[in-house]
Design a protein around this motif. Structure first.
Motif, PDB file in Angstrom:
ATOM      1  N   GLN A 137      -4.019  -2.403  11.692  1.00  0.00           N
ATOM      2  CA  GLN A 137      -4.500  -1.385  10.756  1.00  0.00           C
ATOM      3  C   GLN A 137      -5.931  -1.687  10.308  1.00  0.00           C
ATOM      4  N   ALA A 138      -6.246  -2.965  10.122  1.00  0.00           N
ATOM      5  CA  ALA A 138      -7.614  -3.335   9.756  1.00  0.00           C
ATOM      6  C   ALA A 138      -8.573  -2.975  10.888  1.00  0.00           C
ATOM      7  N   ASN A 171      -1.213   0.080   4.915  1.00  0.00           N
ATOM      8  CA  ASN A 171      -0.953  -1.303   4.523  1.00  0.00           C
ATOM      9  C   ASN A 171      -1.673  -1.637   3.222  1.00  0.00           C
ATOM     10  N   ASN A 216       5.026  -4.162   2.954  1.00  0.00           N
ATOM     11  CA  ASN A 216       3.610  -4.216   3.298  1.00  0.00           C
ATOM     12  C   ASN A 216       2.853  -2.906   3.128  1.00  0.00           C
ATOM     13  N   ASN A 217       3.566  -1.798   3.069  1.00  0.00           N
ATOM     14  CA  ASN A 217       2.903  -0.498   3.037  1.00  0.00           C
ATOM     15  C   ASN A 217       3.127   0.227   1.710  1.00  0.00           C
ATOM     16  N   SER A 248       0.870  -3.346  12.420  1.00  0.00           N
ATOM     17  CA  SER A 248       0.698  -4.546  11.607  1.00  0.00           C
ATOM     18  C   SER A 248      -0.600  -4.509  10.799  1.00  0.00           C
ATOM     19  N   GLU A 249      -0.709  -5.431   9.879  1.00  0.00           N
ATOM     20  CA  GLU A 249      -1.899  -5.518   9.031  1.00  0.00           C
ATOM     21  C   GLU A 249      -3.165  -5.688   9.864  1.00  0.00           C
ATOM     22  N   PRO A 301      -5.836   2.969   5.864  1.00  0.00           N
ATOM     23  CA  PRO A 301      -4.624   2.169   6.084  1.00  0.00           C
ATOM     24  C   PRO A 301      -3.501   2.514   5.116  1.00  0.00           C
ATOM     25  N   ASN A 336      -2.459  -4.529   1.748  1.00  0.00           N
ATOM     26  CA  ASN A 336      -3.476  -5.576   1.814  1.00  0.00           C
ATOM     27  C   ASN A 336      -4.765  -5.065   2.429  1.00  0.00           C
ATOM     28  N   VAL A 337      -4.657  -4.257   3.479  1.00  0.00           N
ATOM     29  CA  VAL A 337      -5.857  -3.710   4.110  1.00  0.00           C
ATOM     30  C   VAL A 337      -6.555  -2.751   3.153  1.00  0.00           C
ATOM     31  N   SER A 380      -8.547  -4.627   0.675  1.00  0.00           N
ATOM     32  CA  SER A 380      -9.574  -5.521   1.219  1.00  0.00           C
ATOM     33  C   SER A 380     -10.966  -5.016   0.847  1.00  0.00           C
TER      34      SER A 380
END
Length: 443
Positions: A356-357, A369, A149-150, A352-353, A367, A371-372, A375
């Motif tokens: 972090q968001a 992460n 994830n990171n 977690s995602e 972040p 995905n964040v 974004s």
């Protein structure tokens, strides 16, 4: 003949049954040898299901309660994580104000004494000291999730010898804020290379009026490293992990030192007199065109200047990008905690995602992460997106314990180059020797 065939079939069926039973036993043995099974986890009905998610195989220890260290100015993010943790596991989390820049040093003292937090946020550059002191546990229950994830750079920063210890939370580096109103001749755009910065400074600087083109904390190794990294200099070899290979007096580092010292012409101030508050004041008053700082000042500068922007560091005369130091913040688990499973579960939730968001939303923290970071809220932000690009062109601070020798000697070396115009080769040779001597004395 038919009877023989029947016996043979029966034997075959019996062998299949025995082998299947052995296979099931081996699977159980493999499960018991996983990193988490050695921890004192409580057993749950969910853990008996082969289809349950891996993290659901572990429950906090009975009677667990946690203490978490985190910076007071950003306590709200711990409140968010604690709320999720309470709802999921019914465990209360006590917060204590210990910032990430101080937490590892405090844990080295408090952890073995039994008074350290169960989970704490830390900056990666002191991880080597924490591991060497034996005060942190590996990130074993959620390692695969953390890695997936990171960003790779954030995971590497929180690992030692291939073992992941941290739960990545955020990243940070420095870049160049600039006041667009002070660049009317270029439609509000600051120069993108050092030749342009120098030419602009010759026109803009007015020392009597305290007007300067470009400013950073020149006497600090963290803020000045971008020059050395961009010329190929390094502190320790093998990605900052080999203390026997000191690169402060390498050919690239010496070239960087020459260029670094020459910039006194466009910033004629003694190293010790350039402080963060002075830069901030001059920049906010419109007397400083380009100010090197970090993402933590985005909100402040946006309020002070209507046309503020940020860019990556100017390209060096060798055509290479500057490579500033960067840091990674992550949660670590106290090796002396009474509740290792609960602590690891909280660290996973707090990094977690979703959290972090929220951390970016509340405090603008960049972040780790993926995905964040991708974004729209982050990638579409004119400031965060630039800092993340600069993070890609950065050197994470070495995290081995020997880095103490660098931090104990950087100011003297840089001040000598800046204030005295000292010879680059001689100064860098002396700096490398001081780091080597300091680390030898520490053994």
């Amino acid at each position: 003949m038919n009877k023989s065939k029947g016996l043979l079939v029966s034997l075959v069926l019996m062998m299949v049954f025995v082998l299947a039973a052995c296979g099931g036993k081996n699977e159980n043995n493999n499960a018991s040898s996983s990193p988490s099974a050695s921890a004192p986890a409580a057993t749950s009905s969910a853990s008996s299901s082969e289809e349950a998610p891996a993290e659901e195989e572990y429950l906090p220890e009975e009677g667990a309660k946690l203490v978490v260290w985190y910076s007071a100015t950003e306590k709200a993010i711990i409140d968010e994580a604690a709320k999720v943790f309470k709802e999921k596991y019914g465990i209360d989390v006590e917060y204590q104000d210990v910032g990430p820049d101080k937490s590892i040093e405090k844990m080295i003292t408090d952890g073995p004494a039994g008074v350290g937090a169960d989970v704490f946020l830390a900056v990666h550059d002191r991880l080597g000291s924490a591991v060497q002191a034996g005060v942190v546990l590996p990130n074993d229950l959620h390692a695969d999730e953390s890695v997936a994830n990171n960003s790779e750079k954030s995971v590497d920063a929180l690992s030692i010898d291939g073992q992941l210890y941290g739960y990545p939370m955020s990243v940070e580096t420095t870049a160049v804020f600039y006041n667009k109103d002070l660049f009317p001749d270029t439609n509000g755009e600051a120069p993108k290379d050092w030749n342009g910065v120098i030419e602009f400074a010759k026109k803009f600087n007015d020392t009597k009026a305290q007007k300067y083109a470009y400013m950073w904390e020149v006497g600090n190794g963290y803020w000045s490293w971008g020059f050395f990294g961009g010329y190929g200099g390094y502190v320790f070899g093998k990605d900052g992990t080999d203390p026997a290979d000191i690169g402060l007096n390498s050919a690239g580092a010496v070239e960087a030192a020459k260029f670094f010292g020459s910039l006194k012409e466009i910033l004629p101030i003694k190293a010790a007199d350039i402080k963060a508050d002075i830069k901030t004041s001059l920049f906010s008053e419109g007397k400083l065109a380009m100010n090197v700082s970090g993402p933590w000042q985005v909100g402040e500068f946006k309020k002070a200047l209507p046309n503020v922007a940020v860019m990556e560091y100017p390209t060096l005369p060798n055509g290479k990008p500057m490579m500033p130091f960067s840091g990674v913040k992550g949660f670590l688990v106290n090796a002396n905690t009474k509740y290792p499973i609960a602590a690891k579960l909280f660290a996973q939730i707090a990094s977690s995602e979703a959290i972090q968001a929220k951390n970016f939303e509340l405090f603008g923290s960049l972040p780790s992460n993926k995905n964040v970071a991708a974004s729209p809220a982050v990638s579409g932000d004119a400031f965060a997106s630039v800092f993340l690009k600069q993070f890609d062109n950065s050197t994470p601070m070495p995290k081995i314990a020997e880095m103490a020798g660098f931090w104990g000697t950087h100011e003297a070396a840089l001040s000598s180059l800046w204030n005295d115009g000292a010879d680059a080769q001689t100064t860098m040779d002396d700096w490398a020797k001081k780091v080597k001597d300091s680390n030898a004395a520490a053994k």
